[in-house]
Design a protein around this motif. Structure first.
Motif, PDB file in Angstrom:
ATOM      1  N   VAL A 108      -0.500  -3.643  -1.001  1.00 39.88           N
ATOM      2  CA  VAL A 108      -0.540  -5.104  -1.123  1.00 39.88           C
ATOM      3  C   VAL A 108       0.842  -5.656  -0.810  1.00 39.88           C
ATOM      4  CG1 VAL A 108      -0.814  -7.040  -2.705  1.00 39.88           C
ATOM      5  CG2 VAL A 108      -2.435  -5.125  -2.784  1.00 39.88           C
ATOM      6  N   ILE A 109       0.889  -6.629   0.118  1.00 37.71           N
ATOM      7  CA  ILE A 109       2.152  -7.261   0.503  1.00 37.71           C
ATOM      8  C   ILE A 109       2.102  -8.739   0.130  1.00 37.71           C
ATOM      9  CG2 ILE A 109       3.746  -7.770   2.389  1.00 37.71           C
ATOM     10  CD1 ILE A 109       2.472  -5.488   3.968  1.00 37.71           C
ATOM     11  N   GLY A 164      -1.519  -6.986  -6.959  1.00 37.57           N
ATOM     12  CA  GLY A 164      -0.716  -5.786  -7.105  1.00 37.57           C
ATOM     13  C   GLY A 164      -1.176  -4.872  -8.213  1.00 37.57           C
ATOM     14  N   ASP A 165      -1.693  -5.452  -9.303  1.00 30.51           N
ATOM     15  CA  ASP A 165      -2.155  -4.617 -10.420  1.00 30.51           C
ATOM     16  C   ASP A 165      -3.322  -3.714 -10.031  1.00 30.51           C
ATOM     17  OD1 ASP A 165      -0.251  -5.785 -11.956  1.00 30.51           O
ATOM     18  OD2 ASP A 165      -1.610  -6.830 -13.314  1.00 30.51           O
ATOM     19  N   LEU A 166      -3.937  -3.974  -8.878  1.00 34.22           N
ATOM     20  CA  LEU A 166      -5.090  -3.182  -8.437  1.00 34.22           C
ATOM     21  C   LEU A 166      -4.689  -1.896  -7.726  1.00 34.22           C
ATOM     22  CD1 LEU A 166      -7.175  -6.163  -6.994  1.00 34.22           C
ATOM     23  CD2 LEU A 166      -7.591  -4.975  -9.161  1.00 34.22           C
ATOM     24  N   VAL A 167      -3.406  -1.753  -7.424  1.00 31.79           N
ATOM     25  CA  VAL A 167      -2.930  -0.554  -6.724  1.00 31.79           C
ATOM     26  C   VAL A 167      -1.725   0.002  -7.472  1.00 31.79           C
ATOM     27  CG1 VAL A 167      -3.770  -1.399  -4.493  1.00 31.79           C
ATOM     28  CG2 VAL A 167      -1.411  -1.871  -5.175  1.00 31.79           C
ATOM     29  N   PRO A 168      -1.371   1.279  -7.232  1.00 31.82           N
ATOM     30  CA  PRO A 168      -0.194   1.844  -7.905  1.00 31.82           C
ATOM     31  C   PRO A 168       1.081   1.098  -7.545  1.00 31.82           C
ATOM     32  CG  PRO A 168      -1.559   3.575  -6.940  1.00 31.82           C
ATOM     33  CD  PRO A 168      -2.105   2.271  -6.428  1.00 31.82           C
ATOM     34  N   ALA A 169       2.086   1.189  -8.398  1.00 28.12           N
ATOM     35  CA  ALA A 169       3.319   0.429  -8.230  1.00 28.12           C
ATOM     36  C   ALA A 169       3.984   0.689  -6.889  1.00 28.12           C
ATOM     37  CB  ALA A 169       4.283   0.753  -9.367  1.00 28.12           C
ATOM     38  N   GLU A 170       3.922   1.929  -6.401  1.00 23.54           N
ATOM     39  CA  GLU A 170       4.578   2.250  -5.139  1.00 23.54           C
ATOM     40  C   GLU A 170       3.871   1.639  -3.932  1.00 23.54           C
ATOM     41  OE1 GLU A 170       1.893   5.794  -6.191  1.00 23.54           O
ATOM     42  OE2 GLU A 170       3.260   4.411  -7.237  1.00 23.54           O
ATOM     43  N   ARG A 171       2.700   1.050  -4.150  1.00 19.24           N
ATOM     44  CA  ARG A 171       1.979   0.392  -3.053  1.00 19.24           C
ATOM     45  C   ARG A 171       2.003  -1.128  -3.183  1.00 19.24           C
ATOM     46  NH1 ARG A 171      -3.649   3.812  -3.107  1.00 19.24           N
ATOM     47  NH2 ARG A 171      -2.762   5.911  -3.396  1.00 19.24           N
ATOM     48  N   ARG A 172       2.825  -1.631  -4.070  1.00 18.80           N
ATOM     49  CA  ARG A 172       3.009  -3.079  -4.209  1.00 18.80           C
ATOM     50  C   ARG A 172       4.325  -3.450  -3.526  1.00 18.80           C
ATOM     51  NH1 ARG A 172       2.712  -2.530 -10.699  1.00 18.80           N
ATOM     52  NH2 ARG A 172       0.573  -1.696 -10.897  1.00 18.80           N
ATOM     53  N   HIS A 173       4.259  -4.450  -2.668  1.00 17.61           N
ATOM     54  CA  HIS A 173       5.446  -4.813  -1.893  1.00 17.61           C
ATOM     55  C   HIS A 173       5.709  -6.311  -2.000  1.00 17.61           C
ATOM     56  CE1 HIS A 173       5.244  -0.834   0.090  1.00 17.61           C
ATOM     57  NE2 HIS A 173       3.940  -1.047   0.111  1.00 17.61           N
TER      58      HIS A 173
END
Length: 370
Positions: A108-109, A164-173
């Protein structure tokens, strides 16, 4: 099956038009590098309106979210889906979107811009989407907590929590929009770094595709919106007529010299909001492309200027620009008429040539032969 899907969901007025122009303008090069933009830019917009189930969805729209997600899943490499309207989705809608892309690795960006520049940009964008409220009314609504959707739909903090809460922290941008005066390609390089697009793969156009209107021009448009009543209802009819013929063809082409802002009387309020936003984002686990300090208003922008806001223009100033706009519209109408005449002449010439050719062939076949 897609390997990774990068969902760029907003926020509006954070350079998204420029970044999307680069992506779509280099679609073939990106595809050759294993990165797909499914469908078209219009398809992403239509899929957004379907996902959000908005009342203003174009009844002729053919792309749904499921159709777009299906194309993404069938690609064997990486995928980019980009539309700044996605950020306004509800939590349930966002969850549906992310789930529909499984089993791909979804990123997620979200992009953020300093509030000093965001406030006038977002108000102007609302006018260009057929709103009629004054700039001061907009600011007061935000200031007094009567326009909570501004924070929900136009700033990164709540977007990150919904998406962002729907994906792991390392995939939040989180991408921060560079301050004024930064290299024009810096925003692009921040996005490209997230997706893994190598330097030199994409040709970069000048970021002038979505210029702002000046104070007088946007006030003319606001008053036009008031006078329209229920004509050209939001969204597609308005875009096809008002946005195309008035905004794009005439108002955007003017000098737009009266650039307006929030005003120094609200400088402390905006600074406090910015610090609060930075504090919240600092505590949120995500990867930052840029610097959270970019979300602070540049000190030089907070100084008093002599430029009035659209609310402060006198009727004489608005009338002058309105008259000049009518002159511009006449030129636009004349150009369209001349183009239609040329097309008519070209079609008539082709039809005449075909008819003459047909008569000649008929005469040749009918003439006696020795």
């Amino acid at each position: 099956m897609a390997r990774r899907v990068y969902l760029h969901v907003g926020a509006p007025k954070t350079g998204s038009t420029y970044v999307q122009d680069v992506w779509w303008g280099n679609r073939d090069a990106l595809k050759g590098a294993g990165i797909l933009l499914p469908g078209t830019a219009a398809a992403h917009d239509q899929a957004m309106t379907d996902l959000r189930a908005v009342s203003w969805r174009d009844p002729d729209a053919r792309w749904t979210w499921d159709r777009l997600a299906g194309e993404a899943r069938r690609w064997a490499g990486d995928v980019i889906i980009s539309n700044e309207g996605l950020g306004a989705a509800t939590g349930d809608q966002a969850a549906r979107a992310v789930a529909s892309l499984a089993p791909a690795e979804v990123h997620v960006i979200v992009a953020g811009r300093d509030l000093w520049r965001t406030f006038p940009s977002m108000w102007q964008q609302s006018i260009r989407a057929r709103s009629t409220w004054r700039f001061e009314s907009f600011l007061r609504a935000v200031e007094t907590g009567k326009f909570d959707s501004f924070w929900e739909h136009h700033t990164p903090t709540r977007m990150l929590r919904r998406w962002g809460d729907l994906v792991p922290a390392e995939r939040r941008h989180l991408v921060t929009v560079p301050p004024p005066g930064a290299p024009r390609d810096l925003l692009w390089r921040r996005f490209a770094g997230i997706v893994g697009i190598p330097d030199g793969l994409c040709e970069l156009p000048a970021p002038t595709s979505n210029p702002s209107l000046g104070a007088a021009e946007v006030e003319v448009l606001r008053r036009v919106n008031q006078a329209l009543g229920d004509r050209y209802p939001h969204r597609t009819p308005y875009q096809r007529v008002v946005q195309r013929h008035l905004v794009n063809a005439v108002l955007k082409q003017r000098g737009n010299e009266l650039r307006f802002g929030v005003g120094p009387d609200r400088a402390d309020w905006v600074r406090d909001l910015a610090e609060r936003q930075i504090e919240e984002l600092s505590a949120y686990p995500c990867r930052v492309a840029g610097d959270l300090a970019d979300l602070r208003p540049a000190p030089a922008t907070l100084v008093r200027t002599s430029v009035p806001t659209p609310d402060e223009l006198d009727d004489g100033q608005v009338l002058q620009v309105a008259i000049e706009t009518i002159v511009g519209l006449l030129g636009q109408a004349d150009a369209l008429s001349r183009r239609a005449d040329r097309q008519y002449d070209e079609v008539l010439s082709r039809l005449t040539a075909r008819a003459v050719g047909g008569v000649r062939r008929t005469l040749r076949r009918a003439s006696p032969r020795d």
